[in-house]
Design an enzyme around this catalytic site. Structure first.
Site, PDB file in Angstrom:
ATOM      1  N   GLU A   4      -4.097   7.353  -5.318  1.00 26.74           N
ATOM      2  CA  GLU A   4      -4.517   6.411  -6.365  1.00 26.74           C
ATOM      3  C   GLU A   4      -5.964   6.676  -6.717  1.00 26.74           C
ATOM      4  O   GLU A   4      -6.776   6.890  -5.791  1.00 26.74           O
ATOM      5  CB  GLU A   4      -4.379   4.967  -5.881  1.00 26.74           C
ATOM      6  CG  GLU A   4      -2.948   4.538  -5.660  1.00 26.74           C
ATOM      7  CD  GLU A   4      -2.831   3.051  -5.308  1.00 26.74           C
ATOM      8  OE1 GLU A   4      -3.811   2.310  -5.491  1.00 26.74           O
ATOM      9  OE2 GLU A   4      -1.757   2.653  -4.854  1.00 26.74           O
ATOM     10  N   ARG A   9       0.847  -1.187   0.000  1.00 17.81           N
ATOM     11  CA  ARG A   9       0.000   0.000   0.000  1.00 17.81           C
ATOM     12  C   ARG A   9       0.890   1.247   0.000  1.00 17.81           C
ATOM     13  O   ARG A   9       1.939   1.274   0.669  1.00 17.81           O
ATOM     14  CB  ARG A   9      -0.898   0.047   1.254  1.00 17.81           C
ATOM     15  CG  ARG A   9      -2.113  -0.859   1.224  1.00 17.81           C
ATOM     16  CD  ARG A   9      -3.124  -0.480   0.152  1.00 17.81           C
ATOM     17  NE  ARG A   9      -4.329  -1.294   0.190  1.00 17.81           N
ATOM     18  CZ  ARG A   9      -4.540  -2.382  -0.559  1.00 17.81           C
ATOM     19  NH1 ARG A   9      -3.619  -2.800  -1.414  1.00 17.81           N
ATOM     20  NH2 ARG A   9      -5.682  -3.049  -0.467  1.00 17.81           N
ATOM     21  N   HIS A  25      -1.085  -0.253  -9.582  1.00 22.85           N
ATOM     22  CA  HIS A  25      -1.779  -1.118  -8.608  1.00 22.85           C
ATOM     23  C   HIS A  25      -2.422  -2.331  -9.296  1.00 22.85           C
ATOM     24  O   HIS A  25      -3.651  -2.493  -9.279  1.00 22.85           O
ATOM     25  CB  HIS A  25      -2.841  -0.314  -7.828  1.00 22.85           C
ATOM     26  CG  HIS A  25      -3.249  -1.008  -6.551  1.00 22.85           C
ATOM     27  ND1 HIS A  25      -3.475  -0.346  -5.364  1.00 22.85           N
ATOM     28  CD2 HIS A  25      -3.474  -2.314  -6.263  1.00 22.85           C
ATOM     29  CE1 HIS A  25      -3.822  -1.198  -4.423  1.00 22.85           C
ATOM     30  NE2 HIS A  25      -3.825  -2.411  -4.959  1.00 22.85           N
TER      31      HIS A  25
END
Ligand code: 8YV
Length: 319
Positions: free
Chosen positions: A268, A239, A286
């Protein structure tokens, strides 16, 4: 008897959507846009369950406004940092996740980022792709060898263990830090560092595999980056919140960090535009778990959790 109504917030795999439609009344957001707070709150009065991704944020404020009809959040993710768990618990809403099934895919992406970062993958690709490769030299794009190097892993859950297995295939020496030490069987020779700072000093490469919690926010800060050996490489497929991005940028600019491979960012979607001018920062949007096999497995696990819940049983992956 009528089927439970579930909301599928994003474009899950075809197999997942087909099975969901067979067994549930499905409301599917085929526009594949993230569910915003207002959408989640409005939808909660029409559904018994939801399969969200990490893109739908169940904050305390959202949870307080959920309709009591919504009884289960069967996440299509292992990470649950987008869910305020205490708030959901206090509303009696069951929350599940998808551990294990995405470990290999995520570790594969971490390996890709580690190797590409170590061997100038971005600079090399762009040299050839742009036609700028007009000379060869033994001094061209000389990188850092992983064979025999020490790989520090923070977080030896499913993904950390998969990363260790794959890195052993590259003859790396595995060091790790985890809340609890693993059994000798699971360690398989990996060296445990009870103290995170000690692990950092022993990590030529460092890969992050711990969850994002209030305690791990900014875990990799300027002080800790400084503890890495000069020329170390950082990989983050966990993360964005784990890393202080300003400190990372500074460590890249001074050359203390040779390179970084990042699949996760503080912001994000979008990432950090300040990273873009550094070709020794390899970036992906991601997509750690984005393989067909893993998407099917994540969808199947989320549906297994829903099925158990609606049969009146406790789902296998309650968090
Ligand atoms: C997923 C993830 O891409 O599982 C997680 O926690 O971050 C990713 O694997 C995503 O959440 C898909 O729903």
């Amino acid at each position: 008897m009528s089927k439970p109504v579930i909301w599928i917030t994003r474009t899950l795999s075809a197999a997942t959507l087909a099975r969901a439609r067979r067994d549930y009344d499905v409301i599917w957001n085929d526009a594949d846009t993230p569910g915003r707070a207002a959408d989640i709150i409005a939808m909660s009065g029409q559904i018994d369950g939801v399969i969200p991704c990490h893109s739908e944020h169940f904050t305390a404020d959202v949870v307080a406004q959920l309709d009591p009809r919504l009884k289960i959040i069967a996440n299509h993710s292992v990470g649950v940092d987008h869910c305020d768990l205490p708030a959901l618990r206090s509303r009696g809403i069951t929350v599940t996740n998808t551990p294990g099934v995405l470990s290999d895919a995520t570790a594969e992406l971490a390996m890709m980022l580690m190797l590409a970062a170590a061997r100038h993958g971005i600079a090399g690709d762009s040299l050839v792709r742009t036609g700028a490769w007009d000379a060869w030299s033994p001094a061209l794009l000389v990188g850092k060898q992983v064979t025999g190097a020490r790989l520090g892993i923070i977080g030896m859950g499913g993904v950390g263990l998969a990363m260790a297995r794959k890195a052993r295939g590259f003859d790396m020496k595995i060091h790790y830090h985890n809340r609890t030490r693993l059994s000798p069987d699971m360690e398989a020779g990996a060296i445990y560092h009870d103290d995170l700072d000690d692990l950092l000093a022993a990590s030529d490469f460092l890969s992050l595999h711990c969850p994002s919690t209030p305690q791990t926010k900014g875990l990799i800060n300027a002080r800790r980056l400084d503890l890495l050996p000069p020329g170390a490489v950082l990989v983050n497929t966990a993360r964005g919140s784990l890393v202080d991005e300003d400190a990372l940028l500074a460590a890249i600019e001074t050359g203390h960090l040779a390179a970084a491979g990042l699949d996760c960012f503080d912001v994000e979607p979008g990432g950090n535009p300040a990273f873009a001018k550094h070709r020794n920062i390899v970036m992906m949007p991601h997509v750690g778990s984005a393989t067909m096999q893993t998407r099917d497995a994540m969808g199947a696990m989320a549906l297994d959790n829903l099925d158990s819940f609606f049969r009146g049983e406790t789902p296998a992956n309650v968090v």
